[in-house]
Design a protein around this motif. Structure first.
Motif, short mmCIF file in Angstrom:
data_model
loop_
_atom_site.label_atom_id
_atom_site.label_comp_id
_atom_site.label_asym_id
_atom_site.label_seq_id
_atom_site.Cartn_x
_atom_site.Cartn_y
_atom_site.Cartn_z
N ALA A 1 -40.64 15.85 -1.51
CA ALA A 1 -39.43 15.04 -1.35
C ALA A 1 -38.46 15.19 -2.51
O ALA A 1 -37.25 14.99 -2.34
N THR A 2 -38.95 15.54 -3.70
CA THR A 2 -38.06 15.62 -4.86
C THR A 2 -38.16 16.93 -5.63
O THR A 2 -37.23 17.30 -6.34
N THR A 3 -39.28 17.63 -5.49
CA THR A 3 -39.52 18.84 -6.28
C THR A 3 -39.31 20.08 -5.44
O THR A 3 -39.72 20.14 -4.27
N GLY A 4 -38.69 21.09 -6.04
CA GLY A 4 -38.40 22.32 -5.32
C GLY A 4 -39.63 23.17 -5.05
O GLY A 4 -40.70 22.97 -5.63
N GLY A 5 -39.47 24.16 -4.18
CA GLY A 5 -40.55 25.07 -3.82
C GLY A 5 -40.25 25.68 -2.46
O GLY A 5 -39.13 25.62 -1.96
N TYR A 6 -41.28 26.25 -1.85
CA TYR A 6 -41.06 26.88 -0.54
C TYR A 6 -41.20 25.86 0.58
O TYR A 6 -41.93 24.87 0.47
N VAL A 7 -40.47 26.09 1.66
CA VAL A 7 -40.58 25.27 2.87
C VAL A 7 -41.40 26.02 3.91
O VAL A 7 -42.30 25.47 4.53
N TYR A 8 -41.08 27.31 4.11
CA TYR A 8 -41.85 28.19 5.01
C TYR A 8 -42.21 29.45 4.24
O TYR A 8 -41.42 29.95 3.47
#
Length: 231
Positions: free
Chosen positions: A224-231
């Motif tokens: 919800a707040t930290t970046g990274g990969y979604v798919y």
């Protein structure tokens, strides 16, 4: 003096010519009929020849043995071809198979950390010219963005997205998304699906550069707040 014999001879000549022409026309009619009959027979023979050739081909197919025999052909039925397409060969095993699709292919997508829209920590930390590289299919695409000093995070995320979208021949796109009323994030997506089209990022401005600090390069799943990969 009137020559009645001449009139008689003229009438006889006309009668003779009429008879001759009638007989000639009949011969022409007979010849035309024969021609039409021959044309019809030719058409029938040609059609018969075509059907015989087709019959011969089918007979040769039926005469095949082993995997060449049409009696060994297999057919396959699929309940939903929009999800999965299947084919069968003569050597396929008979039976019923069930395949469950858990997830369809999606393009590689990453998210940045969450930022307060009217904050300015991004422009404070990264104002001025910034450069990073997006690598796809082994090809690096340099992205140059000029961060406006003092701009809000909302504006900076837009500037980064616009720079990515303006990069020539880059098979990826980006946008600033407002995930809540007061916050925003950067999302970057590959244009194609598949592992070969996954993105790698290189901060070329300096070590632990802008994308790294924004969480885009985390390598872990975004929350919800930290970046990274979604798919």
């Amino acid at each position: 003096m009137i020559d009645f014999n001449a009139g008689v001879r003229s009438a006889e000549l006309v009668e003779f010519l009429d008879l001759f022409m009638s007989q000639a026309r009949q011969k022409v009619t007979d010849v035309q009929k024969q021609k039409d009959d021959l044309g019809l027979r030719t058409a029938v023979f040609n059609d018969l020849q075509s059907k015989l050739k087709d019959l011969k081909r089918k007979a040769e197919d039926i005469a095949g043995i082993g995997s060449l025999s049409p009696f060994q052909a297999k057919q396959v039925a699929n309940s939903d071809e929009s999800v999965l397409r299947v084919t069968a060969t003569n050597g396929s095993e008979t039976g019923a198979h069930q395949i469950s699709v858990q997830q369809v292919a999606k393009p590689h997508t990453v998210l940045s950390n969450q930022y307060t829209r009217d904050g300015n920590e991004l422009s404070t930390q990264f104002s001025g010219a910034q450069t990073f590289t997006i690598v796809l299919n082994g090809t690096g695409h340099a992205v140059n963005v000029d961060i406006t000093a003092g701009a809000t995070n909302d504006v900076v995320l837009d500037e980064i997205a616009q720079a990515i979208n303006a990069t020539a021949d880059l098979p990826a796109s980006a946008s600033r998304v407002r995930d809540t009323d007061g916050t925003a994030r950067l999302t970057i997506s590959s244009s194609e699906t598949g592992g070969a089209n996954s993105m790698n990022f290189v901060d070329t401005s300096f070590f632990m550069g802008m994308l790294s600090q924004m969480g885009v390069m985390n390598g872990t799943e975004a929350d919800a707040t930290t970046g990274g990969y979604v798919y």
